[in-house]
Design an enzyme around this catalytic site. Sequence first.
Site, PDB file in Angstrom:
ATOM      1  N   ARG A   1       1.042  -1.447   0.046  1.00 35.61           N
ATOM      2  CA  ARG A   1       0.400  -0.275   0.095  1.00 35.61           C
ATOM      3  C   ARG A   1       1.085   1.415   0.271  1.00 35.61           C
ATOM      4  O   ARG A   1       0.273   2.604  -0.943  1.00 35.61           O
ATOM      5  CB  ARG A   1      -1.072   0.161   1.533  1.00 35.61           C
ATOM      6  CG  ARG A   1      -2.416  -0.765   1.690  1.00 35.61           C
ATOM      7  CD  ARG A   1      -2.590  -1.029   3.040  1.00 35.61           C
ATOM      8  NE  ARG A   1      -3.882  -1.218   2.041  1.00 35.61           N
ATOM      9  CZ  ARG A   1      -5.064  -0.311   1.649  1.00 35.61           C
ATOM     10  NH1 ARG A   1      -5.229   0.651   1.914  1.00 35.61           N
ATOM     11  NH2 ARG A   1      -6.739  -1.433   1.827  1.00 35.61           N
TER      12      ARG A   1
ATOM     13  N   LYS B   1       1.315 -19.255   6.200  1.00 32.78           N
ATOM     14  CA  LYS B   1       0.880 -19.551   7.164  1.00 32.78           C
ATOM     15  C   LYS B   1       0.132 -19.143   8.316  1.00 32.78           C
ATOM     16  O   LYS B   1       0.364 -17.564   7.408  1.00 32.78           O
ATOM     17  CB  LYS B   1       0.931 -20.233   8.480  1.00 32.78           C
ATOM     18  CG  LYS B   1       1.903 -19.761   8.808  1.00 32.78           C
ATOM     19  CD  LYS B   1       2.180 -20.973  10.163  1.00 32.78           C
ATOM     20  CE  LYS B   1       1.359 -20.756  11.640  1.00 32.78           C
ATOM     21  NZ  LYS B   1       2.674 -20.364  12.622  1.00 32.78           N
TER      22      LYS B   1
ATOM     23  N   HIS C   1       7.011 -23.390   7.004  1.00 37.01           N
ATOM     24  CA  HIS C   1       8.588 -23.041   7.821  1.00 37.01           C
ATOM     25  C   HIS C   1       9.066 -24.272   7.946  1.00 37.01           C
ATOM     26  O   HIS C   1      10.542 -24.474   7.344  1.00 37.01           O
ATOM     27  CB  HIS C   1       9.008 -22.254   7.795  1.00 37.01           C
ATOM     28  CG  HIS C   1       8.762 -21.895   8.989  1.00 37.01           C
ATOM     29  ND1 HIS C   1       8.022 -21.557   9.856  1.00 37.01           N
ATOM     30  CD2 HIS C   1       9.922 -21.912  10.064  1.00 37.01           C
ATOM     31  CE1 HIS C   1       8.155 -21.357  11.136  1.00 37.01           C
ATOM     32  NE2 HIS C   1       9.511 -21.499  11.260  1.00 37.01           N
TER      33      HIS C   1
ATOM     34  N   LYS D   1      13.092 -26.937   6.848  1.00 36.94           N
ATOM     35  CA  LYS D   1      14.575 -27.166   7.741  1.00 36.94           C
ATOM     36  C   LYS D   1      15.291 -28.328   6.710  1.00 36.94           C
ATOM     37  O   LYS D   1      14.901 -29.416   6.970  1.00 36.94           O
ATOM     38  CB  LYS D   1      13.658 -27.452   9.541  1.00 36.94           C
ATOM     39  CG  LYS D   1      13.635 -26.102   9.863  1.00 36.94           C
ATOM     40  CD  LYS D   1      13.096 -25.851  11.257  1.00 36.94           C
ATOM     41  CE  LYS D   1      12.217 -24.791  11.953  1.00 36.94           C
ATOM     42  NZ  LYS D   1      12.680 -23.154  11.873  1.00 36.94           N
TER      43      LYS D   1
ATOM     44  N   GLU E   1      10.220 -22.433  23.273  1.00 40.64           N
ATOM     45  CA  GLU E   1      10.941 -21.501  22.624  1.00 40.64           C
ATOM     46  C   GLU E   1      10.942 -20.238  24.233  1.00 40.64           C
ATOM     47  O   GLU E   1      10.891 -20.730  24.621  1.00 40.64           O
ATOM     48  CB  GLU E   1       9.539 -20.602  21.691  1.00 40.64           C
ATOM     49  CG  GLU E   1       9.911 -20.988  20.728  1.00 40.64           C
ATOM     50  CD  GLU E   1       8.517 -20.077  19.525  1.00 40.64           C
ATOM     51  OE1 GLU E   1       9.325 -18.959  18.825  1.00 40.64           O
ATOM     52  OE2 GLU E   1       7.819 -20.010  20.024  1.00 40.64           O
TER      53      GLU E   1
ATOM     54  N   ASP F   1      -1.137 -22.107  16.383  1.00 32.30           N
ATOM     55  CA  ASP F   1       0.040 -21.580  15.577  1.00 32.30           C
ATOM     56  C   ASP F   1       1.302 -22.366  15.417  1.00 32.30           C
ATOM     57  O   ASP F   1       1.947 -22.286  14.691  1.00 32.30           O
ATOM     58  CB  ASP F   1       0.650 -20.986  16.835  1.00 32.30           C
ATOM     59  CG  ASP F   1       1.594 -19.806  16.380  1.00 32.30           C
ATOM     60  OD1 ASP F   1       1.950 -18.741  15.272  1.00 32.30           O
ATOM     61  OD2 ASP F   1       2.981 -19.836  17.750  1.00 32.30           O
TER      62      ASP F   1
ATOM     63  N   HIS G   1       3.126 -26.396  12.237  1.00 31.53           N
ATOM     64  CA  HIS G   1       4.488 -27.421  11.747  1.00 31.53           C
ATOM     65  C   HIS G   1       4.726 -28.909  13.195  1.00 31.53           C
ATOM     66  O   HIS G   1       5.614 -29.992  12.126  1.00 31.53           O
ATOM     67  CB  HIS G   1       4.937 -26.387  13.198  1.00 31.53           C
ATOM     68  CG  HIS G   1       4.951 -24.907  12.554  1.00 31.53           C
ATOM     69  ND1 HIS G   1       5.106 -24.759  10.877  1.00 31.53           N
ATOM     70  CD2 HIS G   1       4.931 -24.029  12.830  1.00 31.53           C
ATOM     71  CE1 HIS G   1       5.000 -23.628  10.713  1.00 31.53           C
ATOM     72  NE2 HIS G   1       5.323 -22.518  12.403  1.00 31.53           N
TER      73      HIS G   1
ATOM     74  N   LYS H   1       6.373 -21.346  24.860  1.00 34.88           N
ATOM     75  CA  LYS H   1       6.556 -19.757  24.296  1.00 34.88           C
ATOM     76  C   LYS H   1       7.095 -19.763  25.607  1.00 34.88           C
ATOM     77  O   LYS H   1       6.637 -19.768  26.879  1.00 34.88           O
ATOM     78  CB  LYS H   1       5.785 -18.719  24.465  1.00 34.88           C
ATOM     79  CG  LYS H   1       5.877 -18.912  23.061  1.00 34.88           C
ATOM     80  CD  LYS H   1       5.476 -17.879  21.830  1.00 34.88           C
ATOM     81  CE  LYS H   1       4.736 -17.772  20.610  1.00 34.88           C
ATOM     82  NZ  LYS H   1       5.971 -17.885  19.650  1.00 34.88           N
TER      83      LYS H   1
HETATM   84  C1  BG6 Z   1       5.698 -20.118  13.731  1.00 35.33           C
HETATM   85  C2  BG6 Z   1       5.125 -19.345  14.796  1.00 35.33           C
HETATM   86  O1  BG6 Z   1       4.981 -19.947  12.487  1.00 35.33           O
HETATM   87  O2  BG6 Z   1       6.467 -20.441  14.064  1.00 35.33           O
HETATM   88  C3  BG6 Z   1       5.765 -18.451  15.837  1.00 35.33           C
HETATM   89  O3  BG6 Z   1       3.993 -18.277  14.623  1.00 35.33           O
HETATM   90  C4  BG6 Z   1       7.092 -19.481  16.024  1.00 35.33           C
HETATM   91  O4  BG6 Z   1       4.779 -18.040  17.018  1.00 35.33           O
HETATM   92  C5  BG6 Z   1       7.239 -19.948  15.463  1.00 35.33           C
HETATM   93  O5  BG6 Z   1       7.512 -18.547  16.600  1.00 35.33           O
HETATM   94  C6  BG6 Z   1       8.717 -20.538  15.547  1.00 35.33           C
HETATM   95  O6  BG6 Z   1       9.566 -20.701  14.427  1.00 35.33           O
HETATM   96  P1  BG6 Z   1      11.098 -21.900  14.870  1.00 35.33           P
HETATM   97  O7  BG6 Z   1      11.378 -22.020  13.063  1.00 35.33           O
HETATM   98  O8  BG6 Z   1      12.232 -20.204  15.043  1.00 35.33           O
HETATM   99  O9  BG6 Z   1      11.132 -22.905  14.994  1.00 35.33           O
END
Ligand code: BG6
Length: 507
Positions: A47, A152, A182, A186, A220, A239, A244, A344
């Site tokens: 935008r 996502k 993602h 990896k 995390e 999430d 994942h 987290k």
């Molecule tokens: C994302 C989540 O898809 O993956 C985040 O939305 C998370 O909340 C992240 O922190 C973790 O990815 P990675 O590659 O750091 O394990």
Amino acid sequence: MLKPKDHVLVIFGASGDLTKRKLLPALLRMEAQGFLPERFAVLGIGRTEYSDHSYREHMGQELEKFSFSGDLSDSKLLKQLYYVALDTSSVDDYSRLKRKLDEITEVDKIPQNFIFYLATPPSLYEIIPAALAAHNLNRETTANWRRIIFEKPFGYNLASARKLNKFIHSCFEEDQVYRIDHYLGKETVQNIMVTRFSNGIFEPLWNRNYIHHVEITSAESIGVEGRGGYYENSGALRDMVQNHLLQLAAIMAMEPPAVNNPTAIRNETLKVFQAMRPFTEDDIRGGIIRGQYMASTIRGDQLKGYREEEGVDPASRTETYVALRLFIDNWRWGGVPFYIRTGKRLPTRVTEAVIHFKPTPHRLFCFYESAMNHDNQLVIRIQPDEGILLKFGMKVPGAGFKVQEVNMDFHYSDLSSSFLPEAYERLLLDCMNGDATLYARGDAVDEAWKLIDPVLGYWDGHPDTGLHGYPSGTWGPQPADDLIEGENLSWRYPCKNLTQDGIYCEL
Ligand code: BG6
């Protein structure tokens, strides 16, 4: 490595975080390794008003600021950046996008092969494909291809994911659609397939006869980091688990495909999703543990509780931690629990999948100061310090037959060429080459939502379902430890009953 065909990558959300933190740095690294096509351009859409020139300048500064450590002066890529400002929700505006694409392809002599990358909020996931289709930008010809990548989250629940899939299929064929997860990009996740299917030693043991349980942890140390608004509508289950961690479980559990191609591999992971046992209300009540991080002090640093984060309701019941037990009802895995947890503000950042083997049927030797757990473990470390660790018993030298646990430990960093590409590099390159193996297929996303949807529905309908507060910097709520059943068994990093300034409690 196959060099992709010449094309233009169109990024929607070009002034956003993902573009500067992940996508452009990945493209720069791909360029440095010679993976970009001869004729290539990136067209940013957003935008904010920029000219091509001011967008290049802006991105150059942003890249230098925080995401790219290489030398930008060698890069041709920055000169291949273009920009067009448009209102993505206005179909008419897309004629400007079309004109810009005609101009770039004409001037730079690039064939009309396009990838559309939606690095945008999901609220645009129907609007953009529809507008692209209205301008025929979805149509492939024998000479030119068109692909579309979705970030996502893909859907908010089963109904919205189905609606979205249906809508997208009215504009694009499934083989044009790339849904990013993602984790599949990896290196270490892909290596699970290689470890299992290119070695003779693991696969014979990889089943219910020899495996007691499987543990998947994704921890995390960071909190929600300014994403409170998004996270309030998501929570750890949506999430991290729905996408994942279920994908990771599917790769751990899949049957060997007959051939190495996207359809064969994704057919096998789909079968795992289909075999995941649906959660009953009892399972949800007793077998899925929810937690939320609370304020605490770690080495003098005061950490906020989730409810004090920006954009978070001070009475929020969103989970920042979840642990669950899952069964895969098929011949290979019947009766083997898969324990999955993520959270987290845990003590460290680590993602790993652990195979816990059954103990020997008869214990012949004594175990040295209980240093040896009952089980042998194969630990697949996804990140950081990527590698594989095997834990087994060995005789303690000297008199008698005492057994102690030792490690056989492989670290990727020990390889002389230990360069591990970032997930986005691999995923972008695969899409450019038309290989969707590492992207989530629509039917698998649907199955994953089918599993998770009843849990979310139950939580919505029973807002008083247990939510355990855990002090930031600890391994999550204590009840998660009780999920793992068996003599002397626990998570690899069990919870500790801390009594800091934060105390475990019911929220
Ligand atoms: C994302 C989540 O898809 O993956 C985040 O939305 C998370 O909340 C992240 O922190 C973790 O990815 P990675 O590659 O750091 O394990």
